[in-house]
Design an enzyme around this catalytic site. Structure first.
Site, PDB file in Angstrom:
ATOM      1  N   PHE A  48      -5.806  -3.279  -4.118  1.00 29.87           N
ATOM      2  CA  PHE A  48      -4.782  -4.255  -4.495  1.00 29.87           C
ATOM      3  C   PHE A  48      -3.735  -3.659  -5.433  1.00 29.87           C
ATOM      4  O   PHE A  48      -2.917  -4.390  -5.989  1.00 29.87           O
ATOM      5  CB  PHE A  48      -5.430  -5.470  -5.163  1.00 29.87           C
ATOM      6  CG  PHE A  48      -6.514  -6.116  -4.326  1.00 29.87           C
ATOM      7  CD1 PHE A  48      -6.407  -6.157  -2.945  1.00 29.87           C
ATOM      8  CD2 PHE A  48      -7.638  -6.661  -4.918  1.00 29.87           C
ATOM      9  CE1 PHE A  48      -7.401  -6.742  -2.160  1.00 29.87           C
ATOM     10  CE2 PHE A  48      -8.638  -7.246  -4.145  1.00 29.87           C
ATOM     11  CZ  PHE A  48      -8.522  -7.295  -2.765  1.00 29.87           C
ATOM     12  N   LEU A  71      -4.958 -14.762 -10.696  1.00 28.29           N
ATOM     13  CA  LEU A  71      -5.102 -13.819  -9.584  1.00 28.29           C
ATOM     14  C   LEU A  71      -3.728 -13.263  -9.214  1.00 28.29           C
ATOM     15  O   LEU A  71      -3.145 -13.599  -8.180  1.00 28.29           O
ATOM     16  CB  LEU A  71      -5.739 -14.519  -8.376  1.00 28.29           C
ATOM     17  CG  LEU A  71      -7.122 -15.128  -8.610  1.00 28.29           C
ATOM     18  CD1 LEU A  71      -7.623 -15.797  -7.346  1.00 28.29           C
ATOM     19  CD2 LEU A  71      -8.110 -14.080  -9.070  1.00 28.29           C
ATOM     20  N   ALA A  72      -3.209 -12.413 -10.082  1.00 31.74           N
ATOM     21  CA  ALA A  72      -1.866 -11.862  -9.891  1.00 31.74           C
ATOM     22  C   ALA A  72      -1.830 -10.492 -10.558  1.00 31.74           C
ATOM     23  O   ALA A  72      -1.624 -10.391 -11.771  1.00 31.74           O
ATOM     24  CB  ALA A  72      -0.810 -12.785 -10.489  1.00 31.74           C
ATOM     25  N   GLU A  73      -2.020  -9.434  -9.757  1.00 34.19           N
ATOM     26  CA  GLU A  73      -2.053  -8.085 -10.316  1.00 34.19           C
ATOM     27  C   GLU A  73      -0.742  -7.725 -10.998  1.00 34.19           C
ATOM     28  O   GLU A  73      -0.731  -7.019 -12.018  1.00 34.19           O
ATOM     29  CB  GLU A  73      -2.379  -7.064  -9.221  1.00 34.19           C
ATOM     30  CG  GLU A  73      -3.825  -7.062  -8.762  1.00 34.19           C
ATOM     31  CD  GLU A  73      -4.172  -8.213  -7.831  1.00 34.19           C
ATOM     32  OE1 GLU A  73      -3.231  -8.862  -7.300  1.00 34.19           O
ATOM     33  OE2 GLU A  73      -5.369  -8.467  -7.625  1.00 34.19           O
ATOM     34  N   GLN A 128      -9.163  -5.745  -9.691  1.00 34.63           N
ATOM     35  CA  GLN A 128     -10.492  -6.091  -9.192  1.00 34.63           C
ATOM     36  C   GLN A 128     -10.994  -5.129  -8.126  1.00 34.63           C
ATOM     37  O   GLN A 128     -12.171  -4.777  -8.094  1.00 34.63           O
ATOM     38  CB  GLN A 128     -10.483  -7.528  -8.673  1.00 34.63           C
ATOM     39  CG  GLN A 128     -11.874  -8.110  -8.536  1.00 34.63           C
ATOM     40  CD  GLN A 128     -11.828  -9.616  -8.384  1.00 34.63           C
ATOM     41  OE1 GLN A 128     -11.358 -10.128  -7.359  1.00 34.63           O
ATOM     42  NE2 GLN A 128     -12.311 -10.335  -9.379  1.00 34.63           N
ATOM     43  N   PHE A 129     -10.123  -4.678  -7.240  1.00 32.96           N
ATOM     44  CA  PHE A 129     -10.396  -3.600  -6.292  1.00 32.96           C
ATOM     45  C   PHE A 129      -9.112  -2.792  -6.168  1.00 32.96           C
ATOM     46  O   PHE A 129      -8.016  -3.362  -6.098  1.00 32.96           O
ATOM     47  CB  PHE A 129     -10.818  -4.134  -4.922  1.00 32.96           C
ATOM     48  CG  PHE A 129     -12.139  -4.852  -4.941  1.00 32.96           C
ATOM     49  CD1 PHE A 129     -13.330  -4.157  -4.786  1.00 32.96           C
ATOM     50  CD2 PHE A 129     -12.188  -6.219  -5.139  1.00 32.96           C
ATOM     51  CE1 PHE A 129     -14.552  -4.805  -4.819  1.00 32.96           C
ATOM     52  CE2 PHE A 129     -13.411  -6.886  -5.168  1.00 32.96           C
ATOM     53  CZ  PHE A 129     -14.591  -6.174  -5.008  1.00 32.96           C
ATOM     54  N   HIS A 174     -10.710  -3.222   0.194  1.00 36.15           N
ATOM     55  CA  HIS A 174     -11.546  -3.064  -0.990  1.00 36.15           C
ATOM     56  C   HIS A 174     -12.022  -1.625  -1.187  1.00 36.15           C
ATOM     57  O   HIS A 174     -12.269  -1.199  -2.311  1.00 36.15           O
ATOM     58  CB  HIS A 174     -12.763  -3.994  -0.915  1.00 36.15           C
ATOM     59  CG  HIS A 174     -12.428  -5.445  -1.037  1.00 36.15           C
ATOM     60  ND1 HIS A 174     -11.601  -6.096  -0.148  1.00 36.15           N
ATOM     61  CD2 HIS A 174     -12.809  -6.375  -1.941  1.00 36.15           C
ATOM     62  CE1 HIS A 174     -11.497  -7.361  -0.502  1.00 36.15           C
ATOM     63  NE2 HIS A 174     -12.217  -7.563  -1.595  1.00 36.15           N
ATOM     64  N   GLU A 189      -9.121 -10.191 -13.637  1.00 42.93           N
ATOM     65  CA  GLU A 189      -9.623 -11.338 -12.876  1.00 42.93           C
ATOM     66  C   GLU A 189     -11.138 -11.437 -12.993  1.00 42.93           C
ATOM     67  O   GLU A 189     -11.864 -10.515 -12.601  1.00 42.93           O
ATOM     68  CB  GLU A 189      -9.201 -11.185 -11.411  1.00 42.93           C
ATOM     69  CG  GLU A 189      -7.684 -11.179 -11.248  1.00 42.93           C
ATOM     70  CD  GLU A 189      -7.242 -10.646  -9.893  1.00 42.93           C
ATOM     71  OE1 GLU A 189      -8.114 -10.381  -9.040  1.00 42.93           O
ATOM     72  OE2 GLU A 189      -6.018 -10.491  -9.689  1.00 42.93           O
TER      73      GLU A 189
END
Length: 325
Positions: free
Chosen positions: A86, A58-60, A82-83, A129, A29
């Site tokens: 997640f 935006l879909a892990e 991204q973090f 996060h 992302e």
């Protein structure tokens, strides 16, 4: 050599492997034109093109599925979460698929995937996060888990991770991204996965730790030296597999140990290290092995994180209990 921050060392390693191997792909992302939330991938899309460095939805779960498929087709995917808080959205892809690929296929297939992700407290992030979830990942056979504490280690370990034929989770502590610089070779070099590093030699007590807590432990060791104690600091660097030989060697030398982690105490890396010491070096111990860790609560909102996070004073307090036993 160049003076690099940890994030510059990571970017340098990514650039080297994108140049070296056309099968290396980097995606996640906002990693493309924006260069990632922390600019770890800044400039890489411009240099290597949108087919090699690209943004995902935006879909892990989608990122993980893509990485599995690409790995099966001969690519070396570097996927960014991204973090790391997640990771729950993609844990089936990682633990249920990537980690089992070699075993499931009898060695016919593998998942040469590097999973990069920032984590860690002390920078006032929103909920989820900062969570330290490395303990969750080390429980899954088939995954390697790496957490560098210095720019030099970050570059060498990341190059090894990308070249590994099995999935490697590479976690980057946010507080360390730009907190200091270190001399780092500009050419490529690797650091073997699964090898700890003695960051400070000592003879009275071993502090075994990793990530941001390496720096808190080194500060504690300096303070304890003023009181006449010689403290060794062992940076695990790789949490799965653990360098048990290095842990045992340090404990056999000093006879005393504490284990320090930022994550909650329950079922963490520190507990595993203590168990390994008891299994293999209990007759060398002059005192019980104690732990320094975060409380067994949900990571707090940012207003309270300085109270929640372990620091060098906590390390000193625990070290003195062991030294005076």
């Amino acid at each position: 050599m160049a003076q690099m921050t940890l994030i510059q060392a990571i970017t340098d390693a990514l650039r080297i492997e994108l140049r070296n191997d056309p099968n290396v792909l980097l995606f996640g992302e906002d990693v493309g034109n924006n260069g990632g939330v922390f600019r770890a991938t800044e400039g890489l899309q411009k240099e290597f093109g949108e087919e090699r460095v690209f943004d995902t939805p935006l879909a892990e779960s989608g990122i993980g599925g893509l990485a599995i498929g690409l790995g099966l087709q001969g690519f070396r995917p570097i996927m960014e979460i991204q973090f790391f808080g997640f990771v729950y959205e993609v844990i089936d892809s990682i633990s249920g698929q990537m980690a089992r690929m070699r075993y499931r296929s009898g060695g016919r297939y593998n998942s040469p995937v590097t999973i990069r992700s920032p984590f860690g407290g002390g920078v006032h992030t929103p909920e989820l996060h900062a969570d330290s979830l490395e303990g969750l990942m080390t429980q899954q056979p088939g995954l390697k888990v790496v957490i560098p504490a210095t720019p030099y280690d970050a570059k060498g370990l990341l190059l090894s991770a990308i070249r590994d034929n099995d999935p490697v989770i590479f976690l980057e502590h946010m507080k360390l991204y730009r907190s200091f610089r270190q001399e780092v070779p500009e050419e490529e070099y690797t650091i073997p996965l699964g090898k700890a590093d003695v960051k400070r030699e000592g003879k009275d007590l071993s502090i075994i730790t990793y990530g941001a807590m390496v720096h808190e432990s080194l500060k504690a060791a300096e303070e304890l030296e003023k009181e006449g104690f010689s403290v060794e600091v062992v940076d695990l660097r790789t949490l799965a597999p653990l360098d048990i030989d290095a842990i045992v060697a340090s404990v056999e030398k000093t006879g005393r140990a504490i284990v320090v982690q930022e994550a909650q105490k329950q079922a963490g890396i520190a507990a595993q290290v203590v168990a390994e010491i008891n299994d293999r070096a209990i007759l060398s111990l002059e005192a019980p092995v104690l732990r320094v860790a975060g409380p067994d609560t949900v990571y707090p909102f940012s207003q309270a994180e300085t109270v929640w996070l372990p620091n060098y004073k906590d390390v000193i307090e625990t070290a003195k209990k062991v030294l005076s036993f």
